[in-house]
Every structure is written in C-alpha cells, then in structure tokens.
Design a protein around this motif. Structure first.
Motif, PDB file in Angstrom:
ATOM      1  N   LEU B   7     111.956 143.810  17.191  1.00  0.00           N
ATOM      2  CA  LEU B   7     112.013 145.299  16.911  1.00  0.00           C
ATOM      3  C   LEU B   7     112.531 145.848  18.593  1.00  0.00           C
ATOM      4  CD1 LEU B   7     111.971 147.516  14.797  1.00  0.00           C
ATOM      5  CD2 LEU B   7     109.587 147.655  15.419  1.00  0.00           C
ATOM      6  N   ALA B   8     113.743 146.255  18.624  1.00  0.00           N
ATOM      7  CA  ALA B   8     114.031 146.754  20.213  1.00  0.00           C
ATOM      8  C   ALA B   8     115.130 147.618  20.090  1.00  0.00           C
ATOM      9  CB  ALA B   8     114.184 145.368  20.991  1.00  0.00           C
ATOM     10  N   THR B   9     115.421 148.237  21.480  1.00  0.00           N
ATOM     11  CA  THR B   9     116.458 148.810  21.582  1.00  0.00           C
ATOM     12  C   THR B   9     117.427 148.072  22.662  1.00  0.00           C
ATOM     13  OG1 THR B   9     115.687 150.351  23.086  1.00  0.00           O
ATOM     14  CG2 THR B   9     115.579 151.217  20.989  1.00  0.00           C
ATOM     15  N   PHE B  31     117.312 140.726  15.150  1.00  0.00           N
ATOM     16  CA  PHE B  31     117.238 141.615  16.005  1.00  0.00           C
ATOM     17  C   PHE B  31     117.093 142.996  14.976  1.00  0.00           C
ATOM     18  CE2 PHE B  31     117.448 144.743  19.150  1.00  0.00           C
ATOM     19  CZ  PHE B  31     118.505 145.421  19.159  1.00  0.00           C
ATOM     20  N   ILE B  32     116.161 143.668  15.064  1.00  0.00           N
ATOM     21  CA  ILE B  32     116.115 145.032  14.459  1.00  0.00           C
ATOM     22  C   ILE B  32     116.378 146.146  15.381  1.00  0.00           C
ATOM     23  CG2 ILE B  32     114.849 146.600  12.790  1.00  0.00           C
ATOM     24  CD1 ILE B  32     113.439 143.937  11.918  1.00  0.00           C
ATOM     25  N   GLU B  33     117.258 147.083  15.405  1.00  0.00           N
ATOM     26  CA  GLU B  33     117.429 148.017  16.456  1.00  0.00           C
ATOM     27  C   GLU B  33     116.797 149.250  16.113  1.00  0.00           C
ATOM     28  OE1 GLU B  33     121.026 148.386  18.473  1.00  0.00           O
ATOM     29  OE2 GLU B  33     119.707 149.354  19.630  1.00  0.00           O
ATOM     30  N   GLU B  34     116.063 149.773  17.279  1.00  0.00           N
ATOM     31  CA  GLU B  34     115.032 151.113  16.866  1.00  0.00           C
ATOM     32  C   GLU B  34     115.872 152.160  17.414  1.00  0.00           C
ATOM     33  OE1 GLU B  34     112.161 151.006  15.275  1.00  0.00           O
ATOM     34  OE2 GLU B  34     111.987 153.071  15.502  1.00  0.00           O
ATOM     35  N   ALA B  37     114.782 158.003  19.518  1.00  0.00           N
ATOM     36  CA  ALA B  37     114.616 159.278  19.127  1.00  0.00           C
ATOM     37  C   ALA B  37     114.064 159.873  17.940  1.00  0.00           C
ATOM     38  CB  ALA B  37     115.844 159.969  19.551  1.00  0.00           C
ATOM     39  N   ASN B  38     113.972 158.752  17.084  1.00  0.00           N
ATOM     40  CA  ASN B  38     113.803 159.083  15.620  1.00  0.00           C
ATOM     41  C   ASN B  38     112.865 157.699  15.223  1.00  0.00           C
ATOM     42  OD1 ASN B  38     113.936 159.801  13.076  1.00  0.00           O
ATOM     43  ND2 ASN B  38     115.852 159.528  12.625  1.00  0.00           N
ATOM     44  N   LYS B  39     111.877 157.576  15.696  1.00  0.00           N
ATOM     45  CA  LYS B  39     111.143 156.238  15.516  1.00  0.00           C
ATOM     46  C   LYS B  39     110.806 155.894  14.015  1.00  0.00           C
ATOM     47  CE  LYS B  39     109.019 156.442  20.209  1.00  0.00           C
ATOM     48  NZ  LYS B  39     107.865 156.502  20.840  1.00  0.00           N
ATOM     49  N   SER B  40     110.937 154.551  13.810  1.00  0.00           N
ATOM     50  CA  SER B  40     110.862 154.255  12.274  1.00  0.00           C
ATOM     51  C   SER B  40     109.463 153.884  11.770  1.00  0.00           C
ATOM     52  CB  SER B  40     111.557 152.866  12.241  1.00  0.00           C
ATOM     53  OG  SER B  40     110.972 151.897  12.850  1.00  0.00           O
ATOM     54  N   PRO B  41     109.326 154.152  10.589  1.00  0.00           N
ATOM     55  CA  PRO B  41     108.054 153.734  10.003  1.00  0.00           C
ATOM     56  C   PRO B  41     107.552 152.285  10.538  1.00  0.00           C
ATOM     57  CG  PRO B  41     109.386 154.784   8.241  1.00  0.00           C
ATOM     58  CD  PRO B  41     110.178 154.501   9.659  1.00  0.00           C
ATOM     59  N   LEU B  42     108.413 151.500  10.589  1.00  0.00           N
ATOM     60  CA  LEU B  42     108.167 150.071  11.048  1.00  0.00           C
ATOM     61  C   LEU B  42     107.534 150.022  12.361  1.00  0.00           C
ATOM     62  CD1 LEU B  42     108.865 147.415   9.539  1.00  0.00           C
ATOM     63  CD2 LEU B  42     110.723 147.135  11.027  1.00  0.00           C
ATOM     64  N   LEU B  43     108.238 150.544  13.445  1.00  0.00           N
ATOM     65  CA  LEU B  43     107.710 150.880  14.690  1.00  0.00           C
ATOM     66  C   LEU B  43     106.250 151.227  14.737  1.00  0.00           C
ATOM     67  CD1 LEU B  43     107.760 150.404  17.615  1.00  0.00           C
ATOM     68  CD2 LEU B  43     109.094 152.464  17.882  1.00  0.00           C
ATOM     69  N   LEU B  44     106.040 152.388  14.093  1.00  0.00           N
ATOM     70  CA  LEU B  44     104.892 153.050  14.020  1.00  0.00           C
ATOM     71  C   LEU B  44     103.794 152.491  13.419  1.00  0.00           C
ATOM     72  CD1 LEU B  44     106.256 156.859  13.296  1.00  0.00           C
ATOM     73  CD2 LEU B  44     105.920 155.832  15.663  1.00  0.00           C
ATOM     74  N   GLN B  45     104.222 151.746  12.223  1.00  0.00           N
ATOM     75  CA  GLN B  45     103.216 150.746  11.723  1.00  0.00           C
ATOM     76  C   GLN B  45     102.690 149.399  12.814  1.00  0.00           C
ATOM     77  OE1 GLN B  45     104.751 148.745   8.331  1.00  0.00           O
ATOM     78  NE2 GLN B  45     103.038 146.943   8.103  1.00  0.00           N
ATOM     79  N   TYR B  46     103.971 149.023  13.219  1.00  0.00           N
ATOM     80  CA  TYR B  46     103.621 147.708  14.088  1.00  0.00           C
ATOM     81  C   TYR B  46     103.084 147.960  15.562  1.00  0.00           C
ATOM     82  CZ  TYR B  46     105.120 144.516  10.374  1.00  0.00           C
ATOM     83  OH  TYR B  46     105.423 143.946   9.251  1.00  0.00           O
ATOM     84  N   ASN B  47     103.212 149.155  16.165  1.00  0.00           N
ATOM     85  CA  ASN B  47     102.755 149.603  17.447  1.00  0.00           C
ATOM     86  C   ASN B  47     102.339 150.962  17.392  1.00  0.00           C
ATOM     87  OD1 ASN B  47     102.292 149.522  20.113  1.00  0.00           O
ATOM     88  ND2 ASN B  47     104.109 149.164  20.721  1.00  0.00           N
ATOM     89  N   PRO B  48     101.022 151.075  16.537  1.00  0.00           N
ATOM     90  CA  PRO B  48     100.702 152.446  16.592  1.00  0.00           C
ATOM     91  C   PRO B  48     100.096 152.910  17.870  1.00  0.00           C
ATOM     92  CG  PRO B  48      99.089 150.834  15.334  1.00  0.00           C
ATOM     93  CD  PRO B  48     100.379 150.044  15.856  1.00  0.00           C
ATOM     94  N   VAL B  49      99.536 152.078  18.735  1.00  0.00           N
ATOM     95  CA  VAL B  49      98.877 152.455  19.705  1.00  0.00           C
ATOM     96  C   VAL B  49      99.840 153.078  20.904  1.00  0.00           C
ATOM     97  CG1 VAL B  49      97.451 151.986  21.968  1.00  0.00           C
ATOM     98  CG2 VAL B  49      96.911 150.944  19.510  1.00  0.00           C
TER      99      VAL B  49
END
Lengths: 219, 220
Positions: B7-9, B31-34, B37-49
C-alpha cells in the motif's frame, strides 16, 4: 576469549539506561564510564565522531552507537541468554515498530512537558498521555511487552519511568491516574534487578531537571 | 507463498525503498495506490497509529515504517541479502540507515520553505551530505560493500529525489566537485538494474513536485 565491554554513558540518560538493562539481562561484565557532556572525553569524540553523543558501547575496541542498535547488537552477540527480540520475524517487526514509536514520541513529548508552559505544555501533556495509552493497548494483558519475560520494547520504554516523576511535577499531572496499567507494568519491571539497578532514583532525576530548568532560564 | 501487497503512493521515496528490496529478491507483489488526501479504510485499518504509507501486507498481516519493512523482508526472504551477517557490520549498517532516516528530511525542508528557513535547511542538508561523504562512503562502490544493500537503499532519495528538489527550488546542494564520492555512488547506484528499472520517471516527478511546491507557497 577475553571480552572487553565499555559503556560511555551519562547517568540520567534513558538511552544509556536501555543499554545498562540489556547488558545486565545478559549478565555481561563491563566498564561503565561516566561522561561529562559539557566536557566530552577524547574517547567519546573518537568513538562517535558523527554525533558525539552517549551512549557508546565499545566491544573489544569497536564502537556501536545509537541505543536501539546497541540493544539489538547485544541481543545478537550474546544470543544464548535472555533473548530480547522475538524469534518470529513478524513479531520482531511489531517489536521494532513499537520501539520506533517510543523513540518518535516519548522523549520529545516528555521534554516538551518539562520545558514549556501554558498551551504548549497542555498540548504536549495530552499527546504524551495519548502515546502512553497506545502503548498500554499494545501491552494488553501481558505482564511484559515481551510476553512472559522482559523483551525489547520493555527495555526501550522502561527507562522513561525514572523520568515520570519529573514530568508529573513539572506538568502538574498524574501519569498513574491516566495510565494505571502502564505504571503497574513499570513497577513489575522494577522488581527485576537488571532494571532497578540500571535506573536512577526519581528524586535525583527531578533534581537534575530542576538544575537544567535553572540553567536554561525556564520558570 | 502468502500474498504480498504494498500500500503506497507514487512518487514517495519510501515506497521505492520497499520496491527495490522486493524486486532485488524477486518477490511478486500487488501495488495498491493510496490517495493520501482521502485515506482508505484499508490504510486506516492497517496503520492506525501513523496512518502513513508504505504498508507491506504479507498474508494479511501489516508491517509499517519502510526500514522496518526492509528488515522484515530481509528475514523472510534471505536470498540476495541486503544486510551483512556479522553482528558488528550489521550494527554499522543500521547506524547509517538511521542516519539516512533522521537526516534526509532536511532536503524536504529545502523543498517546502523559502527565505531564511530555506537557507537554514540548505545548510543542514549540506552538513548531512558532508558527513556521508567523509564518514559513510569508503572507497568501495556502495557504502559497505560491492553490491547494493540496505544502506544504499536507505540513501536512495539522494539518487533522484534530491535532483528534483534542486531543479524545482533552484537551490543547488550536491556539487559533484565538492562531493566526489557521493556523486560516484549516485552514478553507480542508478546503473544497478533493479534500481535503474524501478526509478520514477524524472519528467513526471519534476512536474509533480513543481506543482506541489507552487501549492505550498501559495498557501503560505
């Protein structure tokens, strides 16, 4: 083979405490050398020319710098006793993540708590407590971050416990009231000689902080 | 083999660190483009800190922070090793990796600022480059040895992103005559196939960062 281990350190440094704890956990005999940071020794400047900072671990004449790197080095060289990092790669990544989190947050926020006042101090206190609460979450119901025994994250975080009293006095707040589980964990760690002998007395740390405040002209 | 996702940009240099490590070991990944400016539920789930990229997801389990990801990759897939085996050499490598992580942000301060602040950031960046030139780079081709490793990858920002920052801001930092070892390292590094084939397109990067700097300055 004769192993020569020297630690260049400064008694109130939480980073130095990490190395003291790791060496004690492994039962390693070493020579402790106190540095006067206002008058750095030729040895320190030679062994850490890039940063000129303590702690420096000197093993058979070769220097290792940066506390997290030193703890990992100690764990790898003296791997037969009291392992600090987990053996599973994924668990190791998690341990490294939280050690990195401690390094990113606790020292700087703690420093802000005792060096600032008013709104800035309130913001620092808030973020400091939030960070400790995240660490409490990671600890969960385990006795130590390392599980049944002291591990990497325990060694990395517990030194700051010797500074909590100073933070509380300067910030006028109670860490135990906000993070009771974390304080219970810290007290549990302090029951281990490797930790209790490596951390200075909290009143001594507070005295040191008051001296620094005076020197910096902070009210 | 368990699935590997990243998960990256684009064009984050931290994303490219992970790409280089995975490719050098021949590991396939998705590769999953993030959109930051509009963070995905996936990112918030996998890197909550930290809610940041890159995040490596291996068999559904997330690993965060690029250099921690690289240490993980090195341990799971030891072929084509990126770190020395000897504990002392490893400690030296990790010292320079930490230096790269702690100091590289200086060049981004040059990118984000103007006037006095930019001058200070440029001065700090030069200090960093001097330290690398004098202390980190011996006479060997790549930092500690003859093939690229984790230290080289950690300093990868200097191989392309630094030039983009210089061209966009007009602030020259790396004069080849002042930093011959560093320049030689950059030239060698960019010629390594796995790096050469996995560098962001220069013109696209220039356009992207030029636009970003304009936005940043407009909001000041």
């Amino acid at each position: 083979m004769a192993e020569e281990v020297v630690l260049l350190d400064f008694w109130p440094s939480p980073f130095g405490m990490r190395v003291r704890i790791a060496l004690a956990e492994k039962g390693i005999k070493y020579e402790y050398k106190e540095e006067d940071l206002k008058n750095k020794s030729a040895l320190l400047l030679q062994m850490n020319p890039v940063h000129k900072k303590i702690p420096v671990l000197i093993h058979n004449g070769k220097p290792v710098c940066e506390s997290l790197i030193q703890v990992q080095y100690i764990d790898e060289v003296w791997h037969h006793k009291s392992p600090l990092l987990p053996s599973d790669p994924y668990q190791r990544a998690i341990a490294r993540f939280w050690a990195d989190f401690v390094d990113k947050k606790i020292y700087d926020l703690g420093r802000k708590v005792w060096t600032t006042k008013g709104e800035e101090q309130e913001a620092a206190k808030k973020e400091f407590i939030e960070s400790l609460k995240l660490l409490e979450g990671e600890l969960g119901d385990k006795p130590y971050f390392g599980g049944e025994n002291l591990g990497y994250v325990d060694v990395v975080l517990v030194p700051f416990y010797s500074w909590f009293y100073a933070y509380e006095k300067c910030g006028n707040f109670s860490i135990e009231a906000e993070c009771p589980k974390l304080i219970a964990w810290a007290k549990r760690c302090m029951q281990k000689e490797s930790v209790s002998k490596s951390l200075p007395d909290r009143e001594k740390v507070y005295g040191f902080v008051l001296q620094l405040k005076k020197a910096f002209g902070i009210e | 083999m368990a699935e590997v996702k990243l998960l990256a940009t684009w064009p984050s240099p931290f994303y490219y660190r992970v790409v280089w490590a995975l490719k050098s070991k021949g590991i396939a990944y998705e590769f999953i483009e993030e959109d930051l400016a509009n963070k995905s539920p996936l990112l918030l789930q996998y890197n909550p800190v930290h809610k940041k990229i890159p995040v490596l997801i291996h068999g559904g389990k997330p690993i965060c922070e690029s250099m921690i990801i690289l240490e993980y990759i090195e341990e799971i897939w030891p072929k084509n090793s990126l770190l020395p085996n000897d504990p002392y050499e490893k400690a030296v490598a990790r010292f320079w990796i930490k230096f790269a992580d702690d100091k590289s942000p200086e060049i981004w301060r040059v990118f984000r600022s103007v006037g006095e602040e930019q001058e200070k950031a440029a001065k700090d960046s030069l200090e960093m480059l001097k330290t690398i030139e004098e202390h980190a780079l011996g006479e060997k081709k790549f930092f500690g040895g003859d093939k690229i490793g984790m230290v080289g990858i950690a300093f990868g920002q200097l191989a392309q992103w630094l030039q983009v920052i210089e061209d966009v801001t007009g602030v020259k930092l790396l004069e080849a005559s002042e930093f011959p070892r560093l320049q030689r390292w950059i030239n060698n590094f960019k010629q390594v196939p796995v790096i050469n084939e996995n560098l962001p397109d220069y013109d696209q990067m220039f356009a992207f960062f030029k636009g970003r700097r304009q936005m940043l300055l407009a909001s000041k």
